[in-house]
Write a protein that holds these residues in place. Structure first.
Motif, mmCIF file in Angstrom:
data_model
loop_
_atom_site.group_PDB
_atom_site.id
_atom_site.type_symbol
_atom_site.label_atom_id
_atom_site.label_comp_id
_atom_site.label_asym_id
_atom_site.label_seq_id
_atom_site.Cartn_x
_atom_site.Cartn_y
_atom_site.Cartn_z
ATOM 1 N N THR B 40 -7.579 1.334 -12.201
ATOM 2 C CA THR B 40 -8.079 1.229 -10.822
ATOM 3 C C THR B 40 -8.739 -0.122 -10.585
ATOM 4 O O THR B 40 -9.243 -0.383 -9.491
ATOM 5 C CB THR B 40 -9.140 2.310 -10.516
ATOM 6 N N ASP B 41 -8.746 -0.983 -11.606
ATOM 7 C CA ASP B 41 -9.547 -2.204 -11.551
ATOM 8 C C ASP B 41 -9.225 -3.095 -10.356
ATOM 9 O O ASP B 41 -10.086 -3.817 -9.870
ATOM 10 C CB ASP B 41 -9.373 -2.987 -12.855
ATOM 11 N N SER B 42 -7.978 -3.067 -9.900
ATOM 12 C CA SER B 42 -7.597 -3.963 -8.803
ATOM 13 C C SER B 42 -7.845 -3.362 -7.421
ATOM 14 O O SER B 42 -7.426 -3.925 -6.413
ATOM 15 C CB SER B 42 -6.132 -4.356 -8.948
ATOM 16 N N GLY B 43 -8.486 -2.212 -7.375
ATOM 17 C CA GLY B 43 -8.863 -1.653 -6.079
ATOM 18 C C GLY B 43 -7.952 -0.537 -5.611
ATOM 19 O O GLY B 43 -6.954 -0.200 -6.250
ATOM 20 N N PRO B 44 -8.311 0.071 -4.458
ATOM 21 C CA PRO B 44 -7.675 1.311 -4.005
ATOM 22 C C PRO B 44 -6.288 1.138 -3.376
ATOM 23 O O PRO B 44 -5.595 2.117 -3.150
ATOM 24 C CB PRO B 44 -8.662 1.840 -2.969
ATOM 25 N N TYR B 45 -5.913 -0.100 -3.063
ATOM 26 C CA TYR B 45 -4.651 -0.333 -2.345
ATOM 27 C C TYR B 45 -3.440 0.191 -3.120
ATOM 28 O O TYR B 45 -2.550 0.829 -2.559
ATOM 29 C CB TYR B 45 -4.484 -1.832 -2.068
ATOM 30 N N TYR B 46 -3.406 -0.098 -4.422
ATOM 31 C CA TYR B 46 -2.201 0.196 -5.217
ATOM 32 C C TYR B 46 -1.929 1.695 -5.294
ATOM 33 O O TYR B 46 -0.798 2.140 -5.128
ATOM 34 C CB TYR B 46 -2.312 -0.453 -6.606
ATOM 35 N N LEU B 47 -2.997 2.474 -5.521
ATOM 36 C CA LEU B 47 -2.818 3.931 -5.566
ATOM 37 C C LEU B 47 -2.537 4.469 -4.163
ATOM 38 O O LEU B 47 -1.686 5.349 -3.984
ATOM 39 C CB LEU B 47 -4.067 4.596 -6.162
ATOM 40 N N GLY B 48 -3.235 3.957 -3.163
ATOM 41 C CA GLY B 48 -3.029 4.436 -1.797
ATOM 42 C C GLY B 48 -1.593 4.219 -1.358
ATOM 43 O O GLY B 48 -0.953 5.094 -0.763
ATOM 44 N N GLU B 49 -1.075 3.041 -1.674
ATOM 45 C CA GLU B 49 0.269 2.673 -1.238
ATOM 46 C C GLU B 49 1.336 3.120 -2.254
ATOM 47 O O GLU B 49 2.514 3.205 -1.918
ATOM 48 C CB GLU B 49 0.296 1.145 -1.064
ATOM 49 N N GLY B 50 0.897 3.420 -3.486
ATOM 50 C CA GLY B 50 1.848 3.821 -4.537
ATOM 51 C C GLY B 50 2.708 2.667 -5.016
ATOM 52 O O GLY B 50 3.920 2.813 -5.187
#
Lengths: 103, 453
Positions: B40-50
Motif C-alpha cells: 500500500t506504500d504508494s497510496g490508495p489509487y492503485y487498489l482503488g483503480e485496480g
C-alpha cells in the motif's frame, strides 16, 4: 542551542501502513539517547498537538541496543487521500526538530 | 542441521533485477526465489483503480531473469502482491506477462494463481457475525464502510503458497499477501522454526535496504536454520552490519518489537545480531507465538475527481502580503463559483497549497519576517465528477493568473508553467479499511487456480 535537531544523529519519518506515521530518531550515545527519551515523554502533549492526535495514542519506543528512539502515532489524514499533502510522511518529522531540550 | 536458503532478488518485482547479482546467487544455490510485487506504500489509487505502479515492460524484464534462474536450479519462484495492489485482475495481468515471457523462453512450467480479493457481500456476512474487528485507530466495521470500497483485498498468509508448492507449482503468482509470507513460505513448509523464518523475511522484504551501505533495493540471500538466520547482500561491495539489520525493524513499522502476521506474532525483543563475515549478519533469539488466525483487509474507495492549476509567484509586493492575498483570492473564488456556476460546498472543495510558504505544514504560518523569493501555488479542486472539477478550475484559471493584491490595483500576471494550465488528475481514492477478518482456516477466503505453460 539545545533543540532536538542539535542532539540527534539522524531523524526520519515514514508512513507505517496507511493509518500510522512513525518517526525514527538515531542517537550518538546513551547519554544523548536518555536526554531525547526524557524530552519526548515530557513533550508528549506537544507532539500530539503538532499532529492533531490524542496524546494517549502517541507511542514512544526505546531501542537501547541500536541507540534509537521511535515515536509512532495515528495519521490524522489517511495516506494519499484528498486532503493529504505528504503521502509517505517523509517530511512529517520536520516540526519535531525544534523541540527544545531546556523547555 | 536443516537449512533453507531463499533469494530475494529485489525489493519489488520490476525494480530491475541485476544480472551479476543473479550469477552470484546461482552459485550459492538457493532453495527458492521469493519477491513481492506491491504494497500500500504508494497510496490508495492503485487498489482503488485496480492497477499496477510498475510497468509490464519492467516486470517482464525481471521475470525473464528469474524464470531462467529458477529453471537452472529447478527451484520454485514465488511472487506476492501482484501488480502493486494484488487484486484478482492484477493476478491475471501478472499471469499473462508470465505466460508470454515463459513462452519466449521455451520454459514449461506449472503456475499456481492465488486470489485474495474479497467480495463485499461475503464480508458483510462476516461483519454481521462479528468476525471483522478493527485495528487502531479504526472504529468498528459497518456495511457503509464496505460499500465505499471499489476493491477490497485480504493479505494472505504463507499457507496458500505452501499449499500451491505441495501441489507441484513451479511458479506461484499471488494476489495481495503480507510481504513477509511470500519469503517465509518455503522455510516454514520445510519445518524450520517460525521465529527465524518470519524475522528473516521481515529483514529481507525490501531487498538490500537492510544493508548498511546500499543505494537501491538490490538482492539479498536469507539462510534459515534450526537456530536462527543469516542475511547476505548479493550486490558487490554491499554489506550488512548488526546495527543495520536490527534498525531495519524500525523501518515503516509502527511497533519495532512485534510484527503481526496471520496466526502468529513475531517477537524480536530477545534477538541478538552478530557479524559472521564481511557482508553477512547472523540473528538468533527471535520467537513467534500463535494467535487466532486473522487476515488483514485493505480497501480503497473513490471520493471524487480532481483538477489542478499550478502557478508561480515571485513579485515581492504579493509575497510580502501573501496570506492576505491568498485569503482574498480564496474568498473571491468561493463566492464566484457559487454565483457563476451554482456549485456549493456540497459539490466540491478547493484546496490551496502554497509551496515555499506553508504547503507541508498548513497550520504553521511563517513568521512575519519570512519572505521567500518564490511561491508555487497549487490550486486543487475536488468534485463529484471530473467534468465539474474541471469546470470549476477553468472558472478559477483567469483569477489565479491575474488576482490583484488590492481591489482596483493594477492586474498582475503570475507564472503559469505550461499550457493548458489546468491538469485533470483523475479519480481520488482513500483507504477505507483498517480491519482484520477472523477465519477458521487459512484458505477460507483464498482461492487457488492453475495455469500450465
Amino acid at each position: 542551542m539545545a533543540n532536538l535537531v542539535n542532539i540527534a544523529k539522524n531523524i526520519r519519518s515514514k508512513n507505517a501502513g496507511p493509518f500510522w506515521i512513525t518517526v525514527d530518531i538515531f542517537c550518538d550515545d546513551k547519554i544523548s539517547m536518555q536526554k531525547i527519551v526524557q524530552l519526548l515523554h515530557r513533550k508528549q502533549k506537544t507532539i500530539a498537538e503538532i499532529y492533531n492526535v490524542d496524546p494517549k495514542t502517541v507511542v514512544i519506543f526505546e531501542l537501547a541496543d541500536i541507540l534509537a528512539v521511535k515515536v509512532s502515532f495515528p495519521r490524522k489524514i489517511p495516506q494519499g487521500g484528498a486532503l493529504d499533502r505528504d503521502s509517505h510522511a517523509g517530511q512529517a518529522f520536520v516540526p519535531l526538530l525544534i523541540l527544545d531540550l531546556e523547555d | 542441521m536443516r537449512t533453507c536458503k531463499v533469494l530475494v532478488p529485489a525489493g519489488v518485482l520490476g525494480a530491475g533485477v541485476d544480472d551479476l547479482e543473479m550469477d552470484y546467487a546461482l552459485w550459492l544455490r538457493p532453495d527458492a526465489i521469493g519477491i513481492d510485487g506491491g504494497s500500500t506504500d504508494s497510496g490508495p489509487y492503485y487498489l482503488g483503480e485496480g492497477v499496477s505502479k510498475m510497468t509490464e515492460k519492467a516486470i517482464a524484464s525481471d521475470l525473464k531473469k528469474l524464470l531462467r534462474l529458477r529453471q537452472a536450479l529447478n527451484i520454485p519462484l514465488l511472487i506476492g502482491s501482484s501488480g502493486t495492489c494484488g487484486t484478482d485482475g492484477m493476478v491475471d495481468w501478472m499471469a499473462a506477462i508470465c505466460q508470454r515471457v515463459a513462452k519466449e523462453e521455451n520454459s514449461k512450467i506449472r503456475v499456481a494463481l492465488i486470489y485474495s480479493e474479497q467480495d463485499r457481500d461475503v464480508l458483510k456476512c462476516y461483519a454481521s457475525n462479528g468476525r471483522i474487528t478493527p485495528l487502531a485507530p479504526a472504529g468498528a466495521i459497518d456495511a457503509a464502510t464496505l460499500d465505499r470500497c471499489d476493491h477490497i483485498v485480504a493479505l494472505a498468509g504463507y499457507e496458500p503458497y505452501a499449499e500451491a508448492l505441495r501441489q507441484g507449482a513451479d511458479v506461484v503468482i499471488g494476489g495481495r499477501t503480507t510481504d513477509t509470507a511470500v519469503l517465509a513460505a518455503v522455510p516454514l513448509m520445510r519445518g524450520l522454526p517460525a521465529g527465524p523464518s518470519w524475522h528473516a523475511a521481515k529483514s529481507s522484504e525490501c531487498g538490500s535496504l537492510v544493508a548498511a551501505n546500499t543505494s537501491r533495493s538490490s538482492a539479498v540471500m536469507m539462510l534459515i536454520d534450526e537456530k536462527g538466520f543469516e542475511i547476505q547482500p548479493m550486490e558487490k561491495g554491499v554489506y550488512c552490519t548488526p546495527q543495520s539489520v536490527a534498525a531495519h525493524l524500525l523501518y515503516e513499522n509502527s511497533n519495532p518489537y512485534e510484527l503481526t502476521e496471520p496466526g502468529t506474532i513475531l517477537d524480536t525483543r530477545a534477538a541478538h545480531y552478530h557479524q559472521v563475515s564481511e557482508t553477512t549478519v547472523r540473528v538468533e533469539g527471535s520467537v513467534c507465538r500463535e494467535i487466532p488466525y486473522t487476515l488483514k483487509l485493505e480497501g480503497s474507495g473513490k471520493v471524487g475527481y480532481r483538477t489542478m492549476v499550478f502557478s508561480g509567484i515571485s513579485q515581492p509586493d504579493v509575497l510580502m502580503n501573501f496570506d492576505t492575498w491568498l485569503n482574498n483570492l480564496s474568498e473571491f473564488l468561493t463566492n464566484g463559483i457559487e454565483k457563476v456556476l451554482g456549485y456549493t460546498e456540497d459539490d466540491y472543495s478547493i484546496d490551496f497549497r502554497p509551496y515555499g510558504w506553508n504547503a507541508l505544514d498548513p497550520h504553521n504560518k511563517p513568521t512575519s519576517d519570512y519572505q521567500p523569493r518564490e511561491v508555487g501555488l497549487m490550486t486543487l479542486v475536488t468534485a463529484t465528477s471530473q467534468a465539474i472539477a474541471t469546470e470549476i478550475i477553468k472558472y478559477c484559471n483567469p483569477y489565479i493568473l491575474h488576482f490583484p493584491l488590492k481591489k482596483g490595483g493594477s492586474l498582475p500576471s503570475f507564472a503559469f508553467p505550461y499550457s493548458p494550465a489546468d491538469v485533470e488528475l483523475g479519480p481520488v481514492y482513500e483507504f477505507q479499511l483498517q480491519h482484520v477478518v477472523h477465519v477458521n482456516d487459512p484458505m477460507e477466503l483464498i482461492r487457488i487456480d492453475w495455469m500450465e505453460i
